[in-house]
Design an enzyme around this catalytic site. Structure first.
Site, PDB file in Angstrom:
ATOM      1  CG  LEU A  57      -1.858  -1.389   1.415  1.00 45.95           C
ATOM      2  CD1 LEU A  57      -3.034  -0.757   2.548  1.00 45.95           C
ATOM      3  CD2 LEU A  57      -2.507  -1.706   0.117  1.00 45.95           C
ATOM      4  N   GLY A  99       1.287  -5.372   1.079  1.00 39.80           N
ATOM      5  CA  GLY A  99       0.062  -5.167   0.141  1.00 39.80           C
ATOM      6  C   GLY A  99       0.561  -5.877  -1.164  1.00 39.80           C
ATOM      7  CG  ASN A 131       6.286  -5.642   5.779  1.00 34.34           C
ATOM      8  OD1 ASN A 131       5.163  -5.909   5.198  1.00 34.34           O
ATOM      9  ND2 ASN A 131       7.283  -4.805   5.697  1.00 34.34           N
ATOM     10  CD  GLU A 132       0.386  -5.899   6.545  1.00 32.86           C
ATOM     11  OE1 GLU A 132       1.244  -6.818   6.735  1.00 32.86           O
ATOM     12  OE2 GLU A 132      -0.132  -5.820   5.331  1.00 32.86           O
TER      13      GLU A 132
HETATM   14  C1  LIG Z   1      -8.708  -4.976  16.603  1.00 25.17           C
HETATM   15  C2  LIG Z   1      -7.659  -4.493  15.725  1.00 25.17           C
HETATM   16  C3  LIG Z   1      -8.235  -3.454  14.655  1.00 25.17           C
HETATM   17  C4  LIG Z   1      -7.438  -3.408  13.482  1.00 25.17           C
HETATM   18  C5  LIG Z   1      -8.360  -2.427  12.602  1.00 25.17           C
HETATM   19  C6  LIG Z   1      -7.249  -2.799  11.401  1.00 25.17           C
HETATM   20  C7  LIG Z   1      -7.373  -1.506  10.436  1.00 25.17           C
HETATM   21  C8  LIG Z   1      -6.303  -1.520   9.313  1.00 25.17           C
HETATM   22  C9  LIG Z   1      -4.971  -1.041   9.753  1.00 25.17           C
HETATM   23  C10 LIG Z   1      -4.094  -0.737   8.723  1.00 25.17           C
HETATM   24  C11 LIG Z   1      -3.517  -1.764   7.804  1.00 25.17           C
HETATM   25  C12 LIG Z   1      -2.736  -1.063   6.554  1.00 25.17           C
HETATM   26  C13 LIG Z   1      -2.022  -2.376   5.622  1.00 25.17           C
HETATM   27  C14 LIG Z   1      -1.057  -1.826   5.074  1.00 25.17           C
HETATM   28  C15 LIG Z   1      -0.338  -2.809   4.257  1.00 25.17           C
HETATM   29  C16 LIG Z   1       0.724  -2.202   3.555  1.00 25.17           C
HETATM   30  O1  LIG Z   1       0.991  -2.630   2.568  1.00 25.17           O
HETATM   31  S1  LIG Z   1       1.764  -0.915   4.185  1.00 25.17           S
HETATM   32  C17 LIG Z   1       3.033  -0.751   3.378  1.00 25.17           C
HETATM   33  C18 LIG Z   1       4.257  -1.691   3.696  1.00 25.17           C
HETATM   34  N1  LIG Z   1       5.056  -1.757   2.703  1.00 25.17           N
HETATM   35  C19 LIG Z   1       6.384  -1.715   3.181  1.00 25.17           C
HETATM   36  O2  LIG Z   1       6.964  -2.027   4.265  1.00 25.17           O
HETATM   37  C20 LIG Z   1       7.529  -1.630   2.037  1.00 25.17           C
HETATM   38  C21 LIG Z   1       8.376  -0.681   2.285  1.00 25.17           C
HETATM   39  N2  LIG Z   1       9.478  -0.405   1.294  1.00 25.17           N
HETATM   40  C22 LIG Z   1      10.379  -1.400   1.209  1.00 25.17           C
HETATM   41  O3  LIG Z   1      10.488  -2.027   2.043  1.00 25.17           O
HETATM   42  C23 LIG Z   1      11.322  -0.697  -0.093  1.00 25.17           C
HETATM   43  O4  LIG Z   1      10.966   0.497  -0.594  1.00 25.17           O
HETATM   44  C24 LIG Z   1      11.409  -1.835  -1.129  1.00 25.17           C
HETATM   45  C25 LIG Z   1      12.050  -3.069  -0.662  1.00 25.17           C
HETATM   46  C26 LIG Z   1      10.016  -1.969  -1.641  1.00 25.17           C
HETATM   47  C27 LIG Z   1      12.227  -1.236  -2.210  1.00 25.17           C
HETATM   48  O5  LIG Z   1      13.530  -0.953  -1.708  1.00 25.17           O
HETATM   49  P1  LIG Z   1      14.666   0.172  -2.558  1.00 25.17           P
HETATM   50  O6  LIG Z   1      14.524  -0.220  -3.935  1.00 25.17           O
HETATM   51  O7  LIG Z   1      15.721   0.212  -1.903  1.00 25.17           O
HETATM   52  O8  LIG Z   1      13.744   1.549  -2.798  1.00 25.17           O
HETATM   53  P2  LIG Z   1      13.490   2.513  -1.457  1.00 25.17           P
HETATM   54  O9  LIG Z   1      14.740   3.436  -1.582  1.00 25.17           O
HETATM   55  O10 LIG Z   1      13.364   1.860   0.041  1.00 25.17           O
HETATM   56  O11 LIG Z   1      12.177   3.429  -1.689  1.00 25.17           O
HETATM   57  C28 LIG Z   1      12.175   4.151  -2.880  1.00 25.17           C
HETATM   58  C29 LIG Z   1      11.282   5.398  -2.587  1.00 25.17           C
HETATM   59  O12 LIG Z   1       9.811   4.861  -2.460  1.00 25.17           O
HETATM   60  C30 LIG Z   1       9.469   5.115  -1.300  1.00 25.17           C
HETATM   61  N3  LIG Z   1       8.432   4.017  -0.577  1.00 25.17           N
HETATM   62  C31 LIG Z   1       9.048   2.786  -0.432  1.00 25.17           C
HETATM   63  N4  LIG Z   1       7.846   2.053  -0.246  1.00 25.17           N
HETATM   64  C32 LIG Z   1       6.696   2.641  -0.070  1.00 25.17           C
HETATM   65  C33 LIG Z   1       5.461   2.593   0.144  1.00 25.17           C
HETATM   66  N5  LIG Z   1       4.846   1.233   0.475  1.00 25.17           N
HETATM   67  N6  LIG Z   1       4.697   3.653   0.133  1.00 25.17           N
HETATM   68  C34 LIG Z   1       4.964   4.946  -0.374  1.00 25.17           C
HETATM   69  N7  LIG Z   1       6.428   5.086  -0.687  1.00 25.17           N
HETATM   70  C35 LIG Z   1       7.188   4.038  -0.521  1.00 25.17           C
HETATM   71  C36 LIG Z   1      10.578   5.218  -0.343  1.00 25.17           C
HETATM   72  O13 LIG Z   1      10.436   5.894   0.746  1.00 25.17           O
HETATM   73  C37 LIG Z   1      11.551   6.091  -1.166  1.00 25.17           C
HETATM   74  O14 LIG Z   1      10.992   7.424  -1.413  1.00 25.17           O
HETATM   75  P3  LIG Z   1      11.980   8.502  -1.461  1.00 25.17           P
HETATM   76  O15 LIG Z   1      12.832   8.399  -3.031  1.00 25.17           O
HETATM   77  O16 LIG Z   1      13.270   8.455  -0.534  1.00 25.17           O
HETATM   78  O17 LIG Z   1      11.438   9.758  -1.567  1.00 25.17           O
END
Ligand SMILES: CCCCCCCCCCCC/C=C/CC(=O)SCCNC(=O)CCNC(=O)[C@H](O)C(C)(C)COP(=O)(O)OP(=O)(O)OC[C@H]1O[C@@H](n2cnc3c(N)ncnc32)[C@H](O)[C@@H]1OP(=O)(O)O
Length: 243
Positions: free
Chosen positions: A49, A94, A118-119
């Site tokens: 996401l 996601g 990994n949330e």
């Molecule tokens: C009783 C209980 C109640 C419960 C209620 C529940 C209600 C719901 C709760 C909410 C649930 C929400 C669920 C969410 C699910 C998700 O998907 S959350 C997203 C999780 N994603 C990650 O953890 C991945 C993060 N990213 C990475 O690990 C790395 O970026 C990568 C491995 C994908 C790639 O690595 P690399 O090639 O080295 O690139 P980077 O330099 O890290 O990234 C480049 C650039 O992109 C930005 N970025 C990375 N990921 C995201 C993202 N997911 N969203 C937006 N932006 C992202 C990163 O910051 C870099 O930006 P800049 O260039 O520095 O500006």
């Protein structure tokens, strides 16, 4: 279908909307029976996401975003097409969910290509329908452990736990996806489709019944100051990783 939202194929509102439109087009095209889902950018399947959609926005935006995600999950999970994920990069959260809702998952063999929900590492909680999708794939005990610890599995471990069906050398990924597709397409469509519907219906019904409540839960959860702080800190960590 190639995922193409640089730099990391995060699932933004725009991307989710486009994916749903494209899926509808394919579903309505009588000439199409199967779909291979992969990334335009080898190295990253999808970063999950889009965190920018969940940070510093207003409740109406969070609600719109979550509804779009539900819509995408419902469309792809119930697709009448054979859907094969050719996972050619990292696939956290996601990104993993998107793979889990396909019919078959093939992961390229590269230790950097980890996959998992990994949330918890972000200080957030995978919603029940993410959890259901994972439990349907790898079972209750393995899901409980993976979800609590926010595990991201490298290829061999992902295969062992059943999160993916096959691990292949990177240069064999697309050809393997096509031969898997041929195998699935050899089954009469109507029999396969009815079986898929029967297997997935309870999970679909679970979300459909609670769709509005799930949106409200998400909006109130993500609007909390503590959650906003966790997400900001996580984004900062991602940015600092570079320097
Ligand atoms: C009783 C209980 C109640 C419960 C209620 C529940 C209600 C719901 C709760 C909410 C649930 C929400 C669920 C969410 C699910 C998700 O998907 S959350 C997203 C999780 N994603 C990650 O953890 C991945 C993060 N990213 C990475 O690990 C790395 O970026 C990568 C491995 C994908 C790639 O690595 P690399 O090639 O080295 O690139 P980077 O330099 O890290 O990234 C480049 C650039 O992109 C930005 N970025 C990375 N990921 C995201 C993202 N997911 N969203 C937006 N932006 C992202 C990163 O910051 C870099 O930006 P800049 O260039 O520095 O500006």
């Amino acid at each position: 279908m190639k995922l193409k939202n640089p730099p990391v194929n995060s699932l933004s509102l725009e991307m989710l909307t486009e994916l749903v439109i494209n899926l509808e087009k394919l579903e309505n095209d009588k000439a199409v029976r199967g779909l291979v889902l992969t990334s335009e950018y080898p190295g990253i399947f999808s970063a999950g996401l889009d965190l920018m959609e969940m940070c510093g926005r207003n409740p109406a935006h969070y609600a719109e975003y979550w509804k779009a995600l539900q819509e995408f999950w419902l469309k792809l999970y119930q697709s009448s097409l054979v859907v094969v994920a050719a996972i050619n990069g990292a696939s956290p959260a996601g990104g993993c969910l998107m793979s889990l809702i396909c019919d078959y998952r093939i992961l390229a063999d590269n230790p950097k290509y980890t996959i998992g929900l990994n949330e918890t590492l972000l200080g957030i909680v995978a919603p029940f329908w993410f959890k259901d999708t994972m439990v349907n794939t790898i079972g209750h005990r393995a899901s409980e452990r993976a979800l609590q610890l926010g595990l991201l599995f490298p290829p061999a471990e992902a295969l062992q736990v059943g999160l993916v069906d096959q691990v292949v050398p990177e240069d064999k990924l697309q050809s393997t996806a096509l031969s898997v597709m041929a195998q699935w397409l050899a089954i009469p469509d109507h029999a396969r489709q009815l079986t898929k519907t029967m297997m997935r219906k309870p999970t679909v019904d679970h979300l459909v019944k609670q769709r509005d409540a799930d949106i409200q839960n998400f909006v109130s959860f993500v609007s909390r100051d503590s959650i906003q702080k966790s997400l900001q800190m996580y984004l900062q960590k991602l940015r600092q990783k570079k320097s």
